[in-house]
Write a protein that holds these residues in place. Structure first.
Motif, short mmCIF file in Angstrom:
data_model
loop_
_atom_site.label_atom_id
_atom_site.label_comp_id
_atom_site.label_asym_id
_atom_site.label_seq_id
_atom_site.Cartn_x
_atom_site.Cartn_y
_atom_site.Cartn_z
N PRO A 60 0.83 -1.21 0.00
CA PRO A 60 0.00 0.00 0.00
C PRO A 60 0.86 1.26 0.00
CG PRO A 60 -0.67 -1.53 1.74
CD PRO A 60 0.65 -2.01 1.22
N THR A 61 0.35 2.32 -0.59
CA THR A 61 1.05 3.60 -0.58
C THR A 61 1.11 4.16 0.84
OG1 THR A 61 0.26 4.06 -2.81
CG2 THR A 61 1.03 5.94 -1.53
N VAL A 79 11.23 -0.80 3.79
CA VAL A 79 10.42 -0.87 2.57
C VAL A 79 11.29 -0.53 1.38
CG1 VAL A 79 8.24 -0.36 3.71
CG2 VAL A 79 9.65 1.51 2.91
N ASP A 80 10.93 -1.09 0.24
CA ASP A 80 11.63 -0.83 -1.01
C ASP A 80 10.85 0.20 -1.80
OD1 ASP A 80 13.44 -0.93 -3.01
OD2 ASP A 80 12.81 -2.87 -3.82
N SER A 81 11.51 0.85 -2.78
CA SER A 81 10.87 1.88 -3.61
C SER A 81 10.23 2.94 -2.75
CB SER A 81 9.83 1.24 -4.54
OG SER A 81 10.40 0.25 -5.35
N VAL A 82 11.06 3.59 -1.91
CA VAL A 82 10.53 4.56 -0.94
C VAL A 82 10.72 5.97 -1.45
CG1 VAL A 82 11.01 3.05 1.01
CG2 VAL A 82 12.73 4.70 0.27
N ALA A 83 9.98 6.90 -0.83
CA ALA A 83 10.10 8.32 -1.13
C ALA A 83 10.08 9.06 0.19
CB ALA A 83 8.95 8.80 -2.02
N VAL A 107 5.98 4.05 -2.09
CA VAL A 107 5.21 4.77 -3.11
C VAL A 107 4.02 3.95 -3.58
CG1 VAL A 107 7.19 6.09 -3.89
CG2 VAL A 107 6.71 3.88 -4.94
N GLY A 108 3.95 2.69 -3.20
CA GLY A 108 2.82 1.84 -3.57
C GLY A 108 3.13 0.96 -4.76
N GLY A 109 2.36 -0.12 -4.85
CA GLY A 109 2.54 -1.05 -5.95
C GLY A 109 3.35 -2.26 -5.54
N PHE A 134 -1.55 -8.79 1.68
CA PHE A 134 -0.67 -8.00 2.55
C PHE A 134 -1.53 -6.88 3.14
CE2 PHE A 134 2.47 -4.82 3.63
CZ PHE A 134 3.55 -5.55 4.08
N VAL A 135 -1.84 -6.97 4.42
CA VAL A 135 -2.82 -6.08 5.04
C VAL A 135 -2.13 -5.28 6.14
CG1 VAL A 135 -5.02 -5.92 6.25
CG2 VAL A 135 -4.65 -7.74 4.57
N VAL A 136 -2.37 -3.98 6.13
CA VAL A 136 -1.87 -3.10 7.20
C VAL A 136 -2.96 -2.96 8.25
CG1 VAL A 136 -0.98 -0.80 7.77
CG2 VAL A 136 -0.43 -1.85 5.56
#
Length: 403
Positions: free
Chosen positions: A227-228, A252-256, A282-284, A308-310
């Protein structure tokens, strides 16, 4: 009988000779009593003691010259007595004043305390500030890995500004804490001279992910539909072929990195810049590192992630309170109470913090223990840590008075 002027001169001479010892005793008595008890010795007691000592001294002198005590030398004796009394009272007054001027609390730290040179102090907004400059190369601490080049460059080229009204020992401690927190260093040693030039030795950060793992947990990376906004520390539930696993996000990977939104009044050039938030996804599709129980490692690695649930942690009232206060123009400050400040050795109620400075004290660390929302009977002393809230101007005035 000698003439009157001659008798006066003899009286002055005799009074000086017999008054030296009473004057010395009066000075010691005035100084010692005032320094120990804080109370002045009554003048009548000084007079009585001085006359007694002078009489004993005069008696010894009369043994060598019996004419001193003859009845026709009353002028001489009267003048001598006046000299003794005036000298003793003056010496007592000087001793009392000297005891009142010197500090009663002496410590090795105060005797060896160093201070900054006035040449390096800058006035910013009516308050003294000093810019610390790192000189030379950043050294390594023996027994630790060497510091990476980028961290050395960041320490050497950084801009480090601190209040100028604190001792060098405290300034060294604050600078070391700031470097350790900003660069996540394992250890820091700082030495400052009077011109705010710092010599720094540091130890490289030890461990990264391992320091974020709680005891008994293991790190596992999985690929999932992320999730974003997912960030480190979030609680999640992973549904896989091997079952359902509860875990905590360790990375987390692909972070901003999303910066904090500036406040309306943060356009002040002197205002501190907002720190960036923690990295968020960033999501995805992406990879996530999870902290899971040791028994869940193999089942999670041997299966594909289906969901995958938050999970929600609920509403944090303390964060809502902070947000509400910031929207109202209030700021937070952490400060340490300095010695002999208005808060040293008194309670919050007696100091009248809210009425005198317009700020509220949210927490106090006194005697090694934290007290949240302290009441008026909370004691405060030098070295205690306070968290205060108020407007920027009120906090600045409060820090100048007590920190």
């Amino acid at each position: 009988m000698a003439s009157l002027p001659v008798e006066v001169v003899y009286g002055l001479y005799f009074g000086i000779l017999t008054g030296l010892v009473p004057a010395a005793v009066a000075w010691l008595l005035g100084f010692g009593f005032r320094y120990v008890t804080g109370v002045t010795v009554p003048g009548l007691a000084v007079v009585v003691l001085s006359v007694a000592i002078a009489g004993a001294s005069g008696g010894l002198m009369a043994l060598a010259d019996p004419t001193i005590t003859q009845s026709d030398n009353q002028v001489r004796l009267t003048v001598a007595l006046l000299v003794v009394l005036m000298g003793s009272l003056y010496a007592h007054n000087r001793g009392d004043a000297f005891a009142n001027d010197i500090p009663r609390k002496m410590s090795l730290r105060k005797l060896t305390e160093r201070s900054l040179s006035t040449d390096v102090v800058e006035l910013v907004g009516g308050r003294g500030q000093v810019s610390v400059t790192v000189t030379g190369e950043v050294g390594d601490i023996e027994g630790y890995p060497p510091v990476p080049l980028d961290i050395r460059t960041g320490i050497r080229n950084g801009e480090w500004t601190f209040p100028a009204d604190i001792p060098l020992v405290e300034l060294e401690s604050r600078f070391a804490d700031r470097l350790q927190n900003e660069f996540d260093l394992a250890a820091v040693e700082v030495r400052l001279d009077e011109r705010a030039r710092a010599t720094v030795t540091a130890a490289a950060p030890v461990g990264g992910l391992s320091k974020r793992l709680p005891a008994g947990k293991r790190a596992v990376s999985v690929t999932a539909l992320v999730p974003t906004g997912l960030a480190q520390g979030d609680d999640v539930v992973v549904v896989a072929d091997g079952g359902t696993v509860s875990a905590t996000v360790a990375g987390v990977d692909s972070v901003a990195e999303v910066p904090n939104e500036p406040d309306d009044d943060d356009d002040d050039a002197d205002a501190p810049k907002a720190a960036p938030r923690a990295p968020t996804a960033v999501g995805g599709e992406g990879r996530v590192t999870l902290a899971v129980d040791r028994s869940k490692v193999e089942p999670l690695l041997g299966s594909d992630v289906e969901r995958f649930v938050v999970t929600s942690r609920g509403v944090r009232r303390e964060f809502e309170l902070v947000s509400l206060l910031r929207r109202a123009g209030k700021r937070f400050s952490r400060l340490s109470v300095r010695s002999e400040s208005p808060l040293d050795g008194v309670t919050l109620g007696k100091a009248g913090v809210r009425d005198a400075y317009g700020v509220a004290v949210l927490a106090v660390r006194h005697g090694g223990n934290w007290t949240i929302a302290p009441r008026g009977d909370q004691a405060v002393s030098a070295g205690d840590t306070l968290y205060a809230v108020g407007s920027r101007s009120d906090l600045t005035r409060f820090e100048e008075a007590v920190a």
